[in-house]
Design a protein around this motif. Sequence first.
Motif, mmCIF file in Angstrom:
data_model
loop_
_atom_site.group_PDB
_atom_site.id
_atom_site.type_symbol
_atom_site.label_atom_id
_atom_site.label_comp_id
_atom_site.label_asym_id
_atom_site.label_seq_id
_atom_site.Cartn_x
_atom_site.Cartn_y
_atom_site.Cartn_z
ATOM 1 N N GLY A 157 53.504 -6.121 126.872
ATOM 2 C CA GLY A 157 54.334 -7.091 126.172
ATOM 3 C C GLY A 157 55.221 -7.859 127.126
ATOM 4 N N ARG A 158 56.059 -8.714 126.580
ATOM 5 C CA ARG A 158 56.926 -9.551 127.397
ATOM 6 C C ARG A 158 58.011 -8.736 128.080
ATOM 7 N NH1 ARG A 158 56.827 -14.961 126.728
ATOM 8 N NH2 ARG A 158 59.038 -15.100 127.260
ATOM 9 N N ARG A 159 58.566 -7.720 127.390
ATOM 10 C CA ARG A 159 59.665 -6.942 127.956
ATOM 11 C C ARG A 159 59.329 -5.467 128.152
ATOM 12 N NH1 ARG A 159 61.678 -10.649 124.444
ATOM 13 N NH2 ARG A 159 63.228 -12.100 125.254
ATOM 14 N N SER A 160 58.244 -5.010 127.560
ATOM 15 C CA SER A 160 57.872 -3.609 127.686
ATOM 16 C C SER A 160 56.355 -3.477 127.583
ATOM 17 C CB SER A 160 58.558 -2.765 126.602
ATOM 18 O OG SER A 160 58.152 -3.193 125.309
ATOM 19 N N TRP A 161 55.867 -2.306 127.978
ATOM 20 C CA TRP A 161 54.445 -2.012 127.864
ATOM 21 C C TRP A 161 54.224 -1.202 126.596
ATOM 22 C CZ3 TRP A 161 51.767 -0.940 133.202
ATOM 23 C CH2 TRP A 161 52.115 -1.964 134.091
ATOM 24 N N HIS A 162 53.177 -1.534 125.844
ATOM 25 C CA HIS A 162 52.916 -0.913 124.550
ATOM 26 C C HIS A 162 51.829 0.159 124.700
ATOM 27 C CE1 HIS A 162 54.296 -5.001 122.669
ATOM 28 N NE2 HIS A 162 55.253 -4.365 123.323
ATOM 29 N N PHE A 163 52.118 1.320 124.122
ATOM 30 C CA PHE A 163 51.203 2.455 124.210
ATOM 31 C C PHE A 163 50.860 2.949 122.808
ATOM 32 C CE2 PHE A 163 53.354 2.185 128.187
ATOM 33 C CZ PHE A 163 52.511 2.707 129.140
ATOM 34 N N SER A 164 49.675 3.528 122.683
ATOM 35 C CA SER A 164 49.267 4.178 121.439
ATOM 36 C C SER A 164 49.293 5.691 121.652
ATOM 37 C CB SER A 164 47.870 3.728 121.020
ATOM 38 O OG SER A 164 46.923 4.029 122.034
ATOM 39 N N LYS A 165 49.522 6.420 120.580
ATOM 40 C CA LYS A 165 49.607 7.882 120.641
ATOM 41 C C LYS A 165 48.248 8.490 120.319
ATOM 42 C CE LYS A 165 51.883 11.828 120.808
ATOM 43 N NZ LYS A 165 52.488 12.349 122.050
ATOM 44 N N ASP A 166 47.827 9.442 121.170
ATOM 45 C CA ASP A 166 46.551 10.117 120.956
ATOM 46 C C ASP A 166 46.621 11.496 121.603
ATOM 47 O OD1 ASP A 166 43.901 10.622 120.293
ATOM 48 O OD2 ASP A 166 43.303 8.548 120.701
#
Length: 389
Positions: free
Chosen positions: A37-46
């Motif tokens: 993202g613009r200000r942070s990195w997006h993660f998914s939970k698995d």
Amino acid sequence: MSDIIRHIPPCSSCDLEALESWLSDLAREGHYLKEIGRRSWHFSKDVPGEIPYRLVPGRGEPTAGAFFGRHVDQLPQDPPQVILDRYWDQGWIYVGRQRHCYIFRGVDGEKGMFRTEPRIWPEDVARMAKWEWRDLPFCLLIAFVAAPLVLYAFAGWGMPLLALNDVLWALVLLFISGLLIVSERMRHIFHLKRLQRKLENGERFDHKKDWKAGAFRNRAAKVMLVVLAVVWTLGSPFLPFMRGEDYNLLEEYPGDPPFPTVEEIVPGMEQLSHDGMYSETASLLIPVHIQWWENSANHYYWVDYYETLTPAMARELAEEILYEQKEEHGYEAEPLTGLDVDYAVVYDENEKVILQEGTKVMQVTLAQDDDDFLPLEVWTAALAESLQN
């Protein structure tokens, strides 16, 4: 799958070894990179797993646009399909682009060889360093040239000292922010050069680097920039000049002003319909600035009184005030002789004067509508005496 989890990278965007290690450590916690993202990195939970990550510098070359904005290159947003297919065959999935690098993740259940020997070639790292050098002039231009000129324009063209006084704290914050950004850019360049030499010496790319070692310093720099931005927005003293002056009744002024009032200048002044206002402000370059206005049946009295840090500043301020009067109203001033002060001029049919003595400056208007007209040399002498005292 649960909601998106956001993380801010704890390491430099040019520290590829640390970023890879950080992403792999998050995978052990079950956090898998989904997008940047613009200000942070997006993660998914698995499910947690031993999943490696690799950052591959792209082959785009800098263009002339790099001198006017970042990330202007010939690098596609995503790798060509033939590259994606090749890495897929080796056990890697493309995740996304981070600046000038493509990010790949190991396929679940497969180790993935990744170019047989997983390393970043020295020429790829050298290309990234070239990008950082191209970004540096843009940062310098914005921080130390363009932004100060914009602030100067907001404060008012043609009055350098007053404009600087209005935006000084904003410029200080801008200068600190600029130094911080430029120092980070230089640190990126030095890091990439060290990595380039390491690879040229035949050493391997470290995929298990201790990214926590520099996490505090990197996060502290980001927090400092955020704090400076907040202070800039909410607390910078350049904002009051955009809101206007706050005037009060003369009866509320504490003590006596450092200049004569109209009653002291004009003996026996008519008191009918006498009223007035004042405002007082303080700043770094001009610790005292008083605007004083009085109006009676036969006199209009306006005073702009300044106290600066040095006599040289006071002289500059007096000349700036006169310059503004000439530019805005076309007034022609004449020297005002017979006063024991450093600088004195009169203009506008002998109703307005500018006086300077030491660190003090006065711009005074005395308009009279009275048969008993007070001569110019009399009321200006009273003003000069107040400056000398």
